[in-house]
Design a protein around this motif. Structure first.
Motif, PDB file in Angstrom:
ATOM      1  N   GLU A   5      31.218  30.310  46.844  1.00 12.93           N
ATOM      2  CA  GLU A   5      30.898  30.729  45.482  1.00 12.93           C
ATOM      3  C   GLU A   5      31.312  32.177  45.250  1.00 12.93           C
ATOM      4  OE1 GLU A   5      30.084  28.762  43.305  1.00 12.93           O
ATOM      5  OE2 GLU A   5      29.005  27.070  44.156  1.00 12.93           O
ATOM      6  N   SER A   6      31.118  33.013  46.266  1.00 11.94           N
ATOM      7  CA  SER A   6      31.538  34.418  46.150  1.00 11.94           C
ATOM      8  C   SER A   6      33.051  34.540  46.070  1.00 11.94           C
ATOM      9  CB  SER A   6      31.024  35.221  47.347  1.00 11.94           C
ATOM     10  OG  SER A   6      29.620  35.145  47.442  1.00 11.94           O
ATOM     11  N   ALA A   7      33.759  33.659  46.778  1.00  9.67           N
ATOM     12  CA  ALA A   7      35.225  33.701  46.768  1.00  9.67           C
ATOM     13  C   ALA A   7      35.773  33.468  45.369  1.00  9.67           C
ATOM     14  CB  ALA A   7      35.779  32.658  47.736  1.00  9.67           C
ATOM     15  N   LYS A   8      35.101  32.624  44.578  1.00 13.81           N
ATOM     16  CA  LYS A   8      35.568  32.339  43.216  1.00 13.81           C
ATOM     17  C   LYS A   8      35.560  33.603  42.356  1.00 13.81           C
ATOM     18  CE  LYS A   8      33.683  27.651  43.342  1.00 13.81           C
ATOM     19  NZ  LYS A   8      32.696  26.730  42.725  1.00 13.81           N
ATOM     20  N   ILE A   9      34.567  34.451  42.548  1.00 14.32           N
ATOM     21  CA  ILE A   9      34.487  35.696  41.775  1.00 14.32           C
ATOM     22  C   ILE A   9      35.676  36.594  42.097  1.00 14.32           C
ATOM     23  CG2 ILE A   9      33.087  37.744  41.324  1.00 14.32           C
ATOM     24  CD1 ILE A   9      30.627  36.091  42.082  1.00 14.32           C
ATOM     25  N   PHE A  10      35.977  36.735  43.389  1.00 15.84           N
ATOM     26  CA  PHE A  10      37.100  37.584  43.791  1.00 15.84           C
ATOM     27  C   PHE A  10      38.435  37.001  43.355  1.00 15.84           C
ATOM     28  CE2 PHE A  10      33.910  39.239  46.756  1.00 15.84           C
ATOM     29  CZ  PHE A  10      34.156  40.597  46.662  1.00 15.84           C
ATOM     30  N   LEU A  11      38.542  35.679  43.288  1.00 13.91           N
ATOM     31  CA  LEU A  11      39.798  35.057  42.885  1.00 13.91           C
ATOM     32  C   LEU A  11      40.182  35.458  41.467  1.00 13.91           C
ATOM     33  CD1 LEU A  11      39.310  31.487  44.395  1.00 13.91           C
ATOM     34  CD2 LEU A  11      41.004  33.180  45.091  1.00 13.91           C
ATOM     35  N   ALA A  12      39.216  35.425  40.560  1.00 14.78           N
ATOM     36  CA  ALA A  12      39.502  35.815  39.176  1.00 14.78           C
ATOM     37  C   ALA A  12      39.846  37.299  39.085  1.00 14.78           C
ATOM     38  CB  ALA A  12      38.300  35.488  38.303  1.00 14.78           C
ATOM     39  N   MET A  13      39.109  38.126  39.806  1.00 15.98           N
ATOM     40  CA  MET A  13      39.338  39.568  39.768  1.00 15.98           C
ATOM     41  C   MET A  13      40.692  39.937  40.387  1.00 15.98           C
ATOM     42  SD  MET A  13      36.836  42.533  41.238  1.00 15.98           S
ATOM     43  CE  MET A  13      36.877  41.853  42.891  1.00 15.98           C
ATOM     44  N   ASN A  14      41.038  39.284  41.490  1.00 19.98           N
ATOM     45  CA  ASN A  14      42.291  39.610  42.179  1.00 19.98           C
ATOM     46  C   ASN A  14      43.510  39.282  41.341  1.00 19.98           C
ATOM     47  OD1 ASN A  14      40.765  40.406  44.314  1.00 19.98           O
ATOM     48  ND2 ASN A  14      41.157  38.611  45.568  1.00 19.98           N
ATOM     49  N   THR A  15      43.459  38.177  40.612  1.00 24.86           N
ATOM     50  CA  THR A  15      44.596  37.806  39.775  1.00 24.86           C
ATOM     51  C   THR A  15      44.883  38.887  38.738  1.00 24.86           C
ATOM     52  OG1 THR A  15      44.033  35.465  40.073  1.00 24.86           O
ATOM     53  CG2 THR A  15      45.540  36.013  38.280  1.00 24.86           C
ATOM     54  N   VAL A  16      43.820  39.430  38.149  1.00 25.19           N
ATOM     55  CA  VAL A  16      43.988  40.505  37.160  1.00 25.19           C
ATOM     56  C   VAL A  16      44.574  41.750  37.827  1.00 25.19           C
ATOM     57  CG1 VAL A  16      42.780  42.029  35.562  1.00 25.19           C
ATOM     58  CG2 VAL A  16      42.116  39.627  35.728  1.00 25.19           C
ATOM     59  N   PHE A  17      44.075  42.108  39.007  1.00 23.81           N
ATOM     60  CA  PHE A  17      44.576  43.298  39.697  1.00 23.81           C
ATOM     61  C   PHE A  17      46.035  43.129  40.115  1.00 23.81           C
ATOM     62  CE2 PHE A  17      40.157  44.795  40.349  1.00 23.81           C
ATOM     63  CZ  PHE A  17      40.356  46.126  40.040  1.00 23.81           C
TER      64      PHE A  17
END
Length: 216
Positions: free
Chosen positions: A122-134
């Protein structure tokens, strides 16, 4: 081992392992690309080059002679400025995007390896969205920083190859990392939903058809 899932050799674990390796390859490409880019110390002559630029005008004599009165030497960037010849302060966002890309890959790998580790997925999903933007912001940052040395002829500054190679490598790395991020997203969502379904299934109450009709 008690902390490892009983069915660890599943499709989700294999796919997460491949995505982790793919993320590592993308990170190496990004690091290599940023290392190749030419850098210089703020204000040093090695940071700039002059480009003779003329403005378009509709004057008759200008059309006839091909010359313009509005010509001047414009200062352009031939390298990325920093505190020294090896610093990368202006590459902070691309570097951050590259480093953050490893987090969801590691979390997804551990989530499919360890038992009762759904919070990691579940935590990985949060980073996935953020990383794409970065990653998108990182591409934009490098595009702006290397625009002059890529689009002006190499005879102006002699950094054309380094700028093109570094930029192309980072673009390739961003594509690899985005593909890995999308794969990790599919793995996380599918694995979590399947696991939750297996947890709920033993507690489902199945009513006979006759009783179900009575309830209606």
């Amino acid at each position: 081992m008690a902390w490892v899932r009983p069915n660890v050799c599943s499709l989700a674990f294999i796919c997460s392992s491949v995505s982790l390796v793919l993320t590592g390859v993308g990170m190496m490409c990004a690091i290599t690309g940023m290392a190749i880019l030419p850098k210089c110390r703020w204000g040093e002559p090695e940071c700039y080059f002059l480009a003779h630029t003329c403005a378009y005008t509709k004057a008759t004599d200008t059309v006839a002679t091909g010359e313009s009165d509005g010509c001047m030497n414009v200062l352009k960037f031939r390298a990325i400025e920093g505190s020294n010849d090896y610093s990368a302060e202006q590459l902070a966002i691309p570097i951050l995007a590259t480093c953050l890309s490893s987090i969801p890959a590691i979390l997804t790998f551990l989530g499919t390896l360890l038992d009762k580790a759904l919070p990691l997925l579940e935590s990985a999903k949060i980073f996935l969205a953020m990383n794409t933007v970065f990653l998108v912001l990182g591409v934009r940052a490098i595009q702006d920083l290397t625009f002059d040395c890529r689009w002006w002829g190499n005879w102006h500054h002699d950094n054309g190859k380094a700028c093109h190679d570094g930029f192309n490598l980072y673009i390739a790395a961003a594509i690899i990392l985005v593909v890995a991020q999308l794969a990790l997203l599919v793995i996380s969502v599918r694995f979590v939903e399947d696991h939750r379904y297996m947890m709920v299934q033993p507690h489902e109450v199945r009513l006979p058809l006759a009783e179900f009709r009575l309830l209606l």
